[in-house]
Scaffold this motif. Structure first.
Motif, PDB file in Angstrom:
ATOM      1  N   MET A 118     -61.407 -37.012  55.341  1.00 16.45           N
ATOM      2  CA  MET A 118     -62.446 -37.049  54.796  1.00 16.45           C
ATOM      3  C   MET A 118     -62.681 -35.866  54.032  1.00 16.45           C
ATOM      4  N   TRP A 119     -63.268 -34.865  53.467  1.00 15.06           N
ATOM      5  CA  TRP A 119     -63.910 -33.317  52.966  1.00 15.06           C
ATOM      6  C   TRP A 119     -65.495 -34.029  53.731  1.00 15.06           C
ATOM      7  N   LEU A 120     -65.380 -32.596  54.389  1.00 16.66           N
ATOM      8  CA  LEU A 120     -66.972 -32.758  55.004  1.00 16.66           C
ATOM      9  C   LEU A 120     -67.610 -31.486  54.475  1.00 16.66           C
ATOM     10  N   ALA A 121     -68.425 -32.130  53.532  1.00 16.43           N
ATOM     11  CA  ALA A 121     -69.109 -30.373  52.359  1.00 16.43           C
ATOM     12  C   ALA A 121     -70.160 -30.027  52.899  1.00 16.43           C
ATOM     13  N   THR A 122     -70.700 -28.520  53.126  1.00 14.93           N
ATOM     14  CA  THR A 122     -71.660 -27.767  53.458  1.00 14.93           C
ATOM     15  C   THR A 122     -72.000 -27.298  52.457  1.00 14.93           C
ATOM     16  N   VAL A 123     -71.427 -26.704  51.002  1.00  9.30           N
ATOM     17  CA  VAL A 123     -72.437 -25.953  50.586  1.00  9.30           C
ATOM     18  C   VAL A 123     -73.041 -27.241  49.464  1.00  9.30           C
ATOM     19  N   ALA A 124     -74.834 -26.248  49.668  1.00 12.81           N
ATOM     20  CA  ALA A 124     -75.830 -27.267  49.410  1.00 12.81           C
ATOM     21  C   ALA A 124     -76.426 -28.220  50.114  1.00 12.81           C
ATOM     22  N   ASN A 125     -75.482 -28.618  51.248  1.00 12.63           N
ATOM     23  CA  ASN A 125     -75.486 -28.857  52.490  1.00 12.63           C
ATOM     24  C   ASN A 125     -75.481 -30.457  51.519  1.00 12.63           C
ATOM     25  N   ILE A 126     -73.899 -30.566  51.029  1.00 17.34           N
ATOM     26  CA  ILE A 126     -74.337 -32.116  50.539  1.00 17.34           C
ATOM     27  C   ILE A 126     -73.758 -33.248  51.707  1.00 17.34           C
ATOM     28  N   ASP A 127     -72.907 -32.394  53.052  1.00 17.40           N
ATOM     29  CA  ASP A 127     -73.009 -33.785  53.421  1.00 17.40           C
ATOM     30  C   ASP A 127     -73.700 -33.722  54.983  1.00 17.40           C
ATOM     31  N   TRP A 128     -73.643 -31.836  55.069  1.00 21.21           N
ATOM     32  CA  TRP A 128     -73.663 -31.668  56.525  1.00 21.21           C
ATOM     33  C   TRP A 128     -74.270 -30.316  56.274  1.00 21.21           C
ATOM     34  N   PRO A 129     -75.299 -29.499  57.198  1.00 20.33           N
ATOM     35  CA  PRO A 129     -76.344 -29.970  57.826  1.00 20.33           C
ATOM     36  C   PRO A 129     -76.787 -30.786  56.748  1.00 20.33           C
ATOM     37  N   SER A 130     -77.483 -32.005  57.548  1.00 20.84           N
ATOM     38  CA  SER A 130     -78.151 -32.432  56.230  1.00 20.84           C
ATOM     39  C   SER A 130     -79.294 -31.871  55.760  1.00 20.84           C
ATOM     40  N   ARG A 131     -79.952 -31.310  55.917  1.00 20.49           N
ATOM     41  CA  ARG A 131     -80.743 -29.785  55.718  1.00 20.49           C
ATOM     42  C   ARG A 131     -80.622 -28.404  56.649  1.00 20.49           C
ATOM     43  N   PRO A 132     -80.259 -27.566  55.552  1.00 15.58           N
ATOM     44  CA  PRO A 132     -80.818 -26.422  56.585  1.00 15.58           C
ATOM     45  C   PRO A 132     -81.882 -26.383  57.328  1.00 15.58           C
ATOM     46  N   GLY A 133     -82.116 -25.537  58.595  1.00 14.83           N
ATOM     47  CA  GLY A 133     -82.745 -25.400  59.167  1.00 14.83           C
ATOM     48  C   GLY A 133     -82.863 -25.426  60.459  1.00 14.83           C
ATOM     49  N   LEU A 134     -82.297 -27.484  60.466  1.00 16.47           N
ATOM     50  CA  LEU A 134     -82.200 -28.035  62.686  1.00 16.47           C
ATOM     51  C   LEU A 134     -81.713 -27.047  63.309  1.00 16.47           C
ATOM     52  N   THR A 135     -81.812 -27.301  64.762  1.00 20.99           N
ATOM     53  CA  THR A 135     -81.867 -26.676  65.283  1.00 20.99           C
ATOM     54  C   THR A 135     -79.758 -26.732  65.732  1.00 20.99           C
ATOM     55  N   ALA A 136     -79.380 -25.945  66.388  1.00 22.52           N
ATOM     56  CA  ALA A 136     -78.396 -25.898  67.011  1.00 22.52           C
ATOM     57  C   ALA A 136     -77.468 -27.559  67.711  1.00 22.52           C
ATOM     58  N   ALA A 137     -79.075 -27.450  68.246  1.00 24.26           N
ATOM     59  CA  ALA A 137     -78.531 -29.210  68.988  1.00 24.26           C
ATOM     60  C   ALA A 137     -78.055 -30.132  67.755  1.00 24.26           C
ATOM     61  N   GLN A 138     -79.726 -30.048  66.563  1.00 15.43           N
ATOM     62  CA  GLN A 138     -79.622 -31.159  65.840  1.00 15.43           C
ATOM     63  C   GLN A 138     -78.251 -30.731  64.579  1.00 15.43           C
ATOM     64  N   GLN A 139     -77.671 -29.956  64.687  1.00 11.60           N
ATOM     65  CA  GLN A 139     -76.504 -29.476  63.605  1.00 11.60           C
ATOM     66  C   GLN A 139     -75.559 -30.266  64.258  1.00 11.60           C
ATOM     67  N   ARG A 140     -76.117 -29.568  65.682  1.00 15.09           N
ATOM     68  CA  ARG A 140     -73.995 -30.118  66.928  1.00 15.09           C
ATOM     69  C   ARG A 140     -73.901 -31.566  66.874  1.00 15.09           C
ATOM     70  N   SER A 141     -75.514 -32.558  66.744  1.00 20.67           N
ATOM     71  CA  SER A 141     -75.173 -33.478  66.720  1.00 20.67           C
ATOM     72  C   SER A 141     -74.930 -34.645  65.572  1.00 20.67           C
ATOM     73  N   GLU A 142     -74.765 -34.416  64.310  1.00 20.78           N
ATOM     74  CA  GLU A 142     -74.892 -34.291  62.600  1.00 20.78           C
ATOM     75  C   GLU A 142     -73.663 -34.478  62.219  1.00 20.78           C
ATOM     76  N   LEU A 143     -72.923 -33.414  63.368  1.00 25.93           N
ATOM     77  CA  LEU A 143     -71.490 -33.059  62.902  1.00 25.93           C
ATOM     78  C   LEU A 143     -70.505 -33.787  63.718  1.00 25.93           C
ATOM     79  N   LEU A 144     -71.564 -34.374  65.349  1.00 21.80           N
ATOM     80  CA  LEU A 144     -69.880 -35.019  66.124  1.00 21.80           C
ATOM     81  C   LEU A 144     -69.985 -36.957  65.778  1.00 21.80           C
ATOM     82  N   VAL A 145     -71.267 -37.085  64.873  1.00 21.73           N
ATOM     83  CA  VAL A 145     -71.326 -37.670  64.237  1.00 21.73           C
ATOM     84  C   VAL A 145     -69.921 -38.633  63.271  1.00 21.73           C
ATOM     85  N   HIS A 146     -70.099 -37.070  61.986  1.00 22.43           N
ATOM     86  CA  HIS A 146     -69.110 -37.708  61.301  1.00 22.43           C
ATOM     87  C   HIS A 146     -67.804 -37.162  61.747  1.00 22.43           C
ATOM     88  N   LEU A 147     -67.764 -36.493  62.412  1.00 27.73           N
ATOM     89  CA  LEU A 147     -66.184 -37.269  63.539  1.00 27.73           C
ATOM     90  C   LEU A 147     -66.143 -38.310  64.019  1.00 27.73           C
TER      91      LEU A 147
END
Length: 369
Positions: A1-30
């Motif tokens: 699957m494609w995991l798109a980041t431009v304009a926060n299409i897929d991930w991160p769900s929005r800009p400005g999340l903490t590092a821990a939140q970003q990492r957690s979202e990424l692992l859910v996608h994987l």
């Protein structure tokens, strides 16, 4: 699957999340990719001439913190590679070569951005900023920026999408006359020169990847129509409004024939039976194109259209995508499918992805290559 980041299409769900939140979202996608029995994730790591790793060439990506150039406090690409491999997923690093910004104001780029240091490299077009593909120094720079990630991380492939010269915008001209005057003297027309520039980007990058890390694959995901048959008798039986050869100056069939690619992932984002661009017409065209070349063929699938109320009736049928895979079984060149995009793989509005998994992925298969 494609995991798109431009304009926060897929991930991160929005800009400005903490590092821990970003990492957690990424692992859910994987995790979702693994649960859906997929075997590769194509992560967009250079969305707008910025980076999802600590690059010496370009600033940190705006999609992470909301501010281009701001350190997010972790290494997304490094984490993605390690965590994908821990789940028996390949990690393909997806780069966009020439897009600088989805606006036309260089002052909105971070002060140290290469496009601000080299304004002569940049052209506005269609409400966006692009690097000028006709400049040799631009081609070298964007290759250097991408190769930094190849050298530093254990990625499995380099992936480019369909953006080379920009998609045409009615009533606007891509203002590269001056570049053409300086560099296009050996060509009969600007179109031939532009295609040559794109050929150089692809062929040079192919050679440089193999020199740096021979085991890293190189794939491109072009718009699904090379040329219509009405334009060229060797084209597909389609009537698409865009032809990559003529409109994006990307001779994708040549790249396959020259062996510059390890695999090609045409975006066949249309349903079976669509008159202008029928999936059932394009699939055999691409199968024939790769035949005997040694280039792998993985078909780009429009999961994002499934259940979209703005799409035709075919896309309201949960079985449409599964029928694509069933059709593809009849073509020896097709090695797999890639789904756009990650949030749709997870959300699966009408169960189209679940149908694909139930019908075609009874077990996970080994990664491509």
């Amino acid at each position: 699957m494609w995991l798109a980041t431009v304009a926060n299409i897929d991930w991160p769900s929005r800009p400005g999340l903490t590092a821990a939140q970003q990492r957690s979202e990424l692992l859910v996608h994987l995790d979702t990719a693994a649960e859906r029995r997929l075997n590769a994730v194509v992560l967009q790591v250079r969305p707008t001439a910025d980076a999802l790793w600590p690059s010496p060439y370009e600033p940190w990506a705006e999609c992470l913190t909301g501010t281009q150039g701001r350190d997010p406090g972790w290494d997304p690409l490094g984490t993605a590679v390690a965590e994908a491999h821990a789940r028996d997923l390949q990690l393909h690093a997806w780069f966009n070569p020439y897009r600088v910004a989805n606006h036309t104001d260089p002052a909105r780029l971070t002060a140290s951005h290469p496009a601000r240091r080299h304004p002569e490299w940049v052209l506005p077009y269609g409400g966006k900023l692009y690097y000028d593909p006709g400049l040799p120094e631009v081609r070298r720079f964007v290759q250097d920026a991408m190769l930094d990630a190849v050298r530093r991380y254990d990625i499995d492939a380099v992936h480019w999408d369909d953006y080379f010269y920009p998609y045409p915008v009615a009533g606007q001209a891509f203002a590269d006359d001056e570049t053409y005057a300086r560099h296009g003297g050996d060509f009969p027309d600007k179109a031939s020169w532009r295609r040559h520039n794109t050929d150089l980007l692809v062929s040079e990058m192919s050679a440089r990847i193999k020199a740096a890390k021979p085991d890293v694959a190189f794939g491109v995901s072009p718009f699904g129509v090379w040329r219509n048959r009405a334009t060229d008798p060797e084209g597909s039986n389609t009537n698409a409004g865009v032809q990559t050869y003529d409109d994006l100056y990307a001779d994708t069939r040549k790249w396959v024939r020259e062996g510059w690619l390890d695999h090609v992932v045409p975006q066949l984002y249309w349903h079976i039976g669509l008159p202008a661009a029928d999936y059932a017409e394009l699939l055999p065209w691409w199968d024939e194109t790769v035949r005997g070349t040694g280039v792998g063929l993985y078909v780009g699938e429009a999961l994002h259209k499934a259940g979209d109320p703005a799409q035709p009736a075919a896309w309201q049928d949960p079985g449409e995508l599964s029928r694509h895979l069933e059709l593809a079984k009849g073509y020896a060149g097709v090695g797999g499918h890639c789904f756009f995009s990650a949030k749709e793989v997870a959300r699966d509005r009408i169960g189209a992805m679940a149908a694909v998994v139930a019908d075609h992925y009874p077990t996970r298969v080994r990664p491509p290559g």
